[in-house]
Design a protein around this motif. Structure first.
Motif, PDB file in Angstrom:
ATOM      1  N   PHE A 192       0.809  -1.209   0.000  1.00  0.00           N
ATOM      2  CA  PHE A 192       0.000   0.000   0.000  1.00  0.00           C
ATOM      3  C   PHE A 192       0.847   1.265   0.000  1.00  0.00           C
ATOM      4  O   PHE A 192       0.320   2.360   0.185  1.00  0.00           O
ATOM      5  CB  PHE A 192      -0.927  -0.012   1.222  1.00  0.00           C
ATOM      6  CG  PHE A 192      -1.933  -1.124   1.203  1.00  0.00           C
ATOM      7  CD1 PHE A 192      -3.143  -0.970   0.570  1.00  0.00           C
ATOM      8  CD2 PHE A 192      -1.652  -2.329   1.822  1.00  0.00           C
ATOM      9  CE1 PHE A 192      -4.071  -1.996   0.552  1.00  0.00           C
ATOM     10  CE2 PHE A 192      -2.564  -3.359   1.806  1.00  0.00           C
ATOM     11  CZ  PHE A 192      -3.774  -3.197   1.165  1.00  0.00           C
ATOM     12  N   ASN A 193       2.166   1.117  -0.164  1.00  0.00           N
ATOM     13  CA  ASN A 193       3.087   2.254  -0.242  1.00  0.00           C
ATOM     14  C   ASN A 193       2.963   3.149   0.990  1.00  0.00           C
ATOM     15  O   ASN A 193       2.899   4.386   0.900  1.00  0.00           O
ATOM     16  CB  ASN A 193       2.826   3.074  -1.507  1.00  0.00           C
ATOM     17  CG  ASN A 193       3.983   4.017  -1.823  1.00  0.00           C
ATOM     18  OD1 ASN A 193       5.102   3.818  -1.343  1.00  0.00           O
ATOM     19  ND2 ASN A 193       3.712   5.043  -2.611  1.00  0.00           N
ATOM     20  N   ILE A 194       2.934   2.513   2.145  1.00  0.00           N
ATOM     21  CA  ILE A 194       2.838   3.253   3.399  1.00  0.00           C
ATOM     22  C   ILE A 194       4.242   3.631   3.851  1.00  0.00           C
ATOM     23  O   ILE A 194       5.083   2.768   4.076  1.00  0.00           O
ATOM     24  CB  ILE A 194       2.127   2.410   4.477  1.00  0.00           C
ATOM     25  CG1 ILE A 194       0.704   2.063   4.006  1.00  0.00           C
ATOM     26  CG2 ILE A 194       2.089   3.158   5.805  1.00  0.00           C
ATOM     27  CD1 ILE A 194      -0.039   1.184   4.968  1.00  0.00           C
ATOM     28  N   LYS A 195       4.503   4.929   3.972  1.00  0.00           N
ATOM     29  CA  LYS A 195       5.818   5.403   4.383  1.00  0.00           C
ATOM     30  C   LYS A 195       5.900   5.414   5.905  1.00  0.00           C
ATOM     31  O   LYS A 195       4.930   5.733   6.586  1.00  0.00           O
ATOM     32  CB  LYS A 195       6.063   6.802   3.829  1.00  0.00           C
ATOM     33  CG  LYS A 195       6.077   6.857   2.314  1.00  0.00           C
ATOM     34  CD  LYS A 195       6.355   8.261   1.822  1.00  0.00           C
ATOM     35  CE  LYS A 195       6.375   8.305   0.290  1.00  0.00           C
ATOM     36  NZ  LYS A 195       6.633   9.673  -0.207  1.00  0.00           N
ATOM     37  N   PRO A 196       7.072   5.091   6.440  1.00  0.00           N
ATOM     38  CA  PRO A 196       7.216   5.119   7.903  1.00  0.00           C
ATOM     39  C   PRO A 196       7.100   6.534   8.444  1.00  0.00           C
ATOM     40  O   PRO A 196       7.462   7.511   7.784  1.00  0.00           O
ATOM     41  CB  PRO A 196       8.615   4.535   8.128  1.00  0.00           C
ATOM     42  CG  PRO A 196       9.339   4.761   6.843  1.00  0.00           C
ATOM     43  CD  PRO A 196       8.316   4.661   5.761  1.00  0.00           C
ATOM     44  N   SER A 197       6.592   6.653   9.625  1.00  0.00           N
ATOM     45  CA  SER A 197       6.425   7.955  10.247  1.00  0.00           C
ATOM     46  C   SER A 197       7.772   8.499  10.709  1.00  0.00           C
ATOM     47  O   SER A 197       8.793   7.814  10.674  1.00  0.00           O
ATOM     48  CB  SER A 197       5.454   7.848  11.435  1.00  0.00           C
ATOM     49  OG  SER A 197       5.985   6.970  12.410  1.00  0.00           O
ATOM     50  N   LEU A 198       7.751   9.759  11.156  1.00  0.00           N
ATOM     51  CA  LEU A 198       8.983  10.392  11.620  1.00  0.00           C
ATOM     52  C   LEU A 198       9.535   9.680  12.855  1.00  0.00           C
ATOM     53  O   LEU A 198      10.752   9.521  13.003  1.00  0.00           O
ATOM     54  CB  LEU A 198       8.719  11.861  11.934  1.00  0.00           C
ATOM     55  CG  LEU A 198       9.933  12.701  12.372  1.00  0.00           C
ATOM     56  CD1 LEU A 198      10.983  12.721  11.271  1.00  0.00           C
ATOM     57  CD2 LEU A 198       9.494  14.108  12.739  1.00  0.00           C
ATOM     58  N   ALA A 199       8.649   9.241  13.719  1.00  0.00           N
ATOM     59  CA  ALA A 199       9.112   8.528  14.914  1.00  0.00           C
ATOM     60  C   ALA A 199       9.730   7.182  14.556  1.00  0.00           C
ATOM     61  O   ALA A 199      10.695   6.739  15.184  1.00  0.00           O
ATOM     62  CB  ALA A 199       7.946   8.334  15.878  1.00  0.00           C
ATOM     63  N   GLU A 200       9.181   6.520  13.519  1.00  0.00           N
ATOM     64  CA  GLU A 200       9.738   5.233  13.110  1.00  0.00           C
ATOM     65  C   GLU A 200      11.087   5.389  12.400  1.00  0.00           C
ATOM     66  O   GLU A 200      11.921   4.495  12.443  1.00  0.00           O
ATOM     67  CB  GLU A 200       8.740   4.510  12.192  1.00  0.00           C
ATOM     68  CG  GLU A 200       7.452   4.106  12.895  1.00  0.00           C
ATOM     69  CD  GLU A 200       6.444   3.524  11.935  1.00  0.00           C
ATOM     70  OE1 GLU A 200       5.446   2.972  12.389  1.00  0.00           O
ATOM     71  OE2 GLU A 200       6.664   3.643  10.703  1.00  0.00           O
TER      72      GLU A 200
END
Length: 258
Positions: A192-200
């Motif tokens: 689903f092309n989910i980008k990691p968050s800033l915290a991750e």
């Protein structure tokens, strides 16, 4: 009339299929959803055990909703007279051709009439296609509109005139579909092309460990006492500071003559 061939992939135990074959029905069900939905075969099964109370020729073998409701209404009156308890949810699911409803209903009838026990009879009733969708690859799974079409039959809407109840059914199916999509996103984020968050994406360094094995305290300001009992202040950079006492001269007193 006897039948030696049973339908394939019915989901019924072999004992139940043999029992149906032994009843010598007018026709053996090939499609359980369709063939049991009008109640004609159900009436024929009970006519073998209650020949004086139920007659199969009084039931019409049709596919219209009016025919189904008429046949099941007669069966309901027979069940109440003989105090036979069948779950109404199973009956409604069989009428509306819900997946698995007819199979569970036949198993209940088998246990009721023969006192036979079935190990794989289902305890929880779930007439949605949730299990079937889980077996499919993601690209072949239903969309929200397709899920509504698969899980709500037109006959359900025709029987239930209350718009709010039908709306609740639709909302329940949409919520189930959305939960399934969330699970898919968590299991396959790359698809689903989910980008990691800033915290991750943040780099996490391991905690510094001192020579004794304990974590070094970030605050390094400590007070230690020197030999004369005066405190010694130690800074973060490692420098040492000592307290110095300064003696001030005695204050001079002045007298002014007026």
């Amino acid at each position: 009339m006897s039948y030696s061939h049973a339908p394939k992939r019915t989901g019924l135990p072999r004992a139940v299929l043999r029992w149906l074959q032994s009843l010598d029905l007018s026709f053996f069900p090939r499609n359980f959803r369709r063939d049991f939905s009008n109640g004609c075969l159900i009436a024929e099964i009970f006519s073998w055990y209650y020949p004086e109370h139920i007659h199969s020729h009084g039931y019409e073998n049709g596919a219209s909703l009016a025919t189904k409701l008429s046949n099941w209404s007669q069966l309901g009156q027979f069940f109440s007279r003989r105090k036979l308890k069948l779950a109404q949810e199973l009956i409604d699911g069989t009428i509306h051709c819900k997946p698995g409803a007819a199979e569970i209903l036949v198993q209940d009838i088998y246990s009721m009439l023969t006192n036979g026990r079935i190990k794989n009879i289902q305890g929880e009733v779930d007439f949605t296609d949730h299990y079937y969708q889980e077996q499919l690859p993601m690209v072949a799974r239903s969309t929200a509109s397709k899920a509504i079409k698969n899980n709500i039959q037109l006959t359900e809407i025709m029987i239930e005139p209350n718009v709010n109840k039908n709306r609740q059914k639709v909302n329940a199916i949409i919520n189930m579909h959305m939960q399934q999509r969330l699970v898919e996103r968590e299991e396959n984020p790359k698809r689903f092309n989910i980008k990691p968050s800033l915290a991750e994406r943040a780099v996490r360094h391991p905690a510094a460990v001192g020579p004794s094995g304990s974590a070094v305290n970030i605050k390094r300001e400590k007070l230690s006492f020197i030999s004369n009992g005066r405190p010694e202040i130690r800074s973060k950079s490692g420098g040492h500071f000592k307290e110095i006492q300064v003696k001030q001269a005695d204050r001079c007193s002045f007298t002014v003559d007026v």
